[in-house]
Structures are given as C-alpha cells and as structure tokens.
Write an enzyme that holds these catalytic residues in place. Structure first.
Site, PDB file in Angstrom:
ATOM      1  N   ALA A 123       0.812  -1.227   0.000  1.00 16.88           N
ATOM      2  CA  ALA A 123       0.000   0.000   0.000  1.00 16.88           C
ATOM      3  C   ALA A 123       0.845   1.277   0.000  1.00 16.88           C
ATOM      4  O   ALA A 123       0.302   2.363   0.189  1.00 16.88           O
ATOM      5  CB  ALA A 123      -0.928  -0.024   1.205  1.00 16.88           C
ATOM      6  N   ASN A 191       1.664  -4.041   7.962  1.00 13.95           N
ATOM      7  CA  ASN A 191       2.262  -4.400   6.664  1.00 13.95           C
ATOM      8  C   ASN A 191       3.124  -3.277   6.104  1.00 13.95           C
ATOM      9  O   ASN A 191       4.215  -3.500   5.588  1.00 13.95           O
ATOM     10  CB  ASN A 191       1.160  -4.776   5.671  1.00 13.95           C
ATOM     11  CG  ASN A 191       0.489  -6.073   6.070  1.00 13.95           C
ATOM     12  OD1 ASN A 191       1.150  -7.081   6.275  1.00 13.95           O
ATOM     13  ND2 ASN A 191      -0.828  -6.044   6.203  1.00 13.95           N
ATOM     14  N   HIS A 221      -0.035   8.119   3.431  1.00 16.06           N
ATOM     15  CA  HIS A 221       1.296   7.763   3.944  1.00 16.06           C
ATOM     16  C   HIS A 221       2.317   8.681   3.292  1.00 16.06           C
ATOM     17  O   HIS A 221       2.404   8.734   2.054  1.00 16.06           O
ATOM     18  CB  HIS A 221       1.665   6.321   3.597  1.00 16.06           C
ATOM     19  CG  HIS A 221       0.747   5.289   4.177  1.00 16.06           C
ATOM     20  ND1 HIS A 221       0.599   5.089   5.530  1.00 16.06           N
ATOM     21  CD2 HIS A 221      -0.080   4.405   3.578  1.00 16.06           C
ATOM     22  CE1 HIS A 221      -0.274   4.119   5.733  1.00 16.06           C
ATOM     23  NE2 HIS A 221      -0.700   3.690   4.576  1.00 16.06           N
TER      24      HIS A 221
END
Ligand code: NAD
Length: 270
Positions: A123, A191, A221
C-alpha cells in the site's frame, strides 16, 4: 507459462485471480485455497477459466509460484512448505516477517532450494527509491501516516491512552516512535511498517508518526528518506478496496504488478 497458486481468496486474492483470468498477467491460475469454502466458491463464480480448489500441499505441487494473500498465520503455516517444495513464494501478509526466526527460516530455505521470495510494495510508494538508496548509506527513514478518526478507532494506543479520535478539530500528531513500537500501538499499520523496515534500515531505526485528521477520508502515507544519495519524499493517498475497506486498492495492484514483472521480458523499475 508460469503456473500460479493462490492461498487466500479475499479482497487481494480475488483481484489477483481475476487479473490472471482476464489475461492481464500472462500466467495460468492452477489452484486456489481458502479456509473459507464460501470465499472459494464466490471467487470461482467470477472466473471464466476455473482453477481447482485444493489443499495447500496439492496446490504447492501444481504451482511454480504460490501467492499468499490470506493472513500472517498463513505465512507461518505454508511459507516453508512452499520453499521446501522448490517453489517461489509471494507474501502479502508481510507483517509476519517481523518474526525474525520465521524470516531467517524462509530466507535460508529459499537459498538452499534456489527459490525466490517476492514482497510487493503493497500500500505504499517509494520502496524503489529506498532500495536504490540502500546501496549507499541511509541516515533516516520516516513514515507519517495520516488517518481519519474512524481509521484509528479501537487501536491499542488509543484505548491504552484514553484518546478519543473524534475529539480533534484539525490534523494532530498522536504517536511518534519506531516501527517496532508503532506496530504494537497501531497493528493496522503492520504491513506498511514491515515493508518499509525490511527494505530500509530495520524496525528499530525506522521512525513512525501517526496523525489524526478529521478533514480527510483517505489513508495517507508520507515517506521521507535521507542518505548519501540526497533525500526524497513520497506521499500516497490510498483509496480502499471495495471488497475490504481495511485494505488499500494499491496493495492488490502491487501484487499484480509484481506478477507481471516476473512474467514479462522488459523489466522497468528497481
Ligand atoms: N502488503 C500490504 O501492504 C498489504 C496491504 C493490505 C493487506 N495486506 C495483507 O494481505 C492479506 C490479505 O488481505 P485481504 O484484504 O485480501 O484480506 P481479506 O480478509 O479480504 O481476505 C483474506 C482471505 O484469506 C483467508 N484466510 C485467512 N487466513 C487463512 C489461512 N490461515 N489459511 C487459508 N485462508 C486464510 C480468509 O478466509 C479470507 O478469504 C492480509 O493479511 C492483509 O493484512 C497487505
């Protein structure tokens, strides 16, 4: 043609299987497995060319590469069998690799069986630059995760510190620590923290900040890397998968892109 077996038929697994089925990946989907029969059946119904549903041992025998997209437990349950069977392994539940013994066992088995372990970027964006930067020296890797209050509800850090995520009017930092601490405080980030730490400077040295922002709807992020090469900042605003709101669409796309890279002659990117 590359033969692929998929363990885990949820949001990511289904998307990978549909990409193979549509011809987007030049490979054959030989078998699928999920501990939920219903998830296998639902997936089969959406495919034109149906693979067999088999138990992991049989699935491993009939594949060149096994894609794990099930859970951290599944990595421990099946990872070594895949590599000991001489087959390549792709891991999506990368948080499992925070267990150093499991990581060492998998890498040693891959070495002795001449196999590969693939970990897609998942991601986040920026893993390519981080890998290049690591060839010289890296001084700092930092990730700032910015979430809507709903995305922080129920996180151990919020409960232990009695923080109501809905009490903030503007973007506010609520956590500042290393990746090891961050994963305990916010397991939903496991993750992302694991991929970044494994690609860069490890769990102890990778810095993590978590922000709450009531004005955003996507998971953001921001990654900052500093080293001999200079520095870079990568920012991603993730849209959730429609099958699993906790999973970003980009995670499944990164698995599909990795499988394409394995099968295609022209290799672009680090
Ligand atoms: N690398 C990344 O950036 C990233 C991003 C999102 C999700 N993930 C991880 O990828 C994995 C799959 O995500 P998802 O969104 O598809 O999840 P999901 O919950 O939609 O699907 C998981 C599927 O795996 C099955 N399953 C779970 N444990 C199993 C086991 N031990 N054996 C067999 N089947 C099992 C479940 O029944 C389910 O059908 C999760 O572990 C998730 O944390 C990684």
């Amino acid at each position: 043609m590359l033969k692929i077996g998929v363990i885990g038929c949820g949001a990511i697994g289904a998307q990978i299987c549909r990409a193979i089925d549509s011809g987007a990946i030049n490979a054959k989907l030989t078998a699928i497995y999920d501990r939920s029969d219903k998830h296998c059946e639902m997936l089969l119904e959406s495919l034109k060319i149906r693979p067999v549903v088999s138990l992991p041992a049989e699935l491993i025998k009939n594949a060149d590469i096994v894609v794990e997209c099930a859970s951290q437990a599944a990595v421990g349950e099946h990872g070594l069998c895949v590599l000991n069977g001489g087959k390549d392994l792709m891991i999506m539940s990368v948080g499992a690799l925070m267990d150093q013994k499991l990581l060492d066992d998998l890498v040693n088995s891959a070495k002795s069986n001449n196999c590969k372990i693939y970990i897609p970027s998942g991601a986040i964006s920026g893993i390519d630059g981080l890998r290049s930067a690591k060839i010289a020296s890296i001084d700092r890797v930092e990730i700032s995760t910015i979430k809507n209050p709903k995305g922080l509800e129920g996180a151990p850090f919020m409960i232990e510190n009695n923080i109501d995520p809905y009490s903030f009017q503007k973007k506010t930092m609520i956590f500042n620590g290393n990746a090891k601490e961050a994963v305990k405080a916010f397991p939903a980030n496991v993750n992302v923290a694991a991929s970044l730490s494994l690609a860069g400077i490890g769990f102890e040295k990778t810095r993590v900040k978590v922000f709450v922002d009531p004005k955003i709807s996507r998971n953001i992020h921001e990654i900052r890397v500093e080293g001999d090469f200079g520095n870079f900042t990568s920012r991603i605003e993730n849209i959730p998968s429609k099958d699993n709101p906790r999973t970003s669409l980009l995670a499944a796309l990164s698995a599909i892109a990795t499988l394409k890279k394995i099968t295609e002659p022209l290799q672009i990117g680090t």
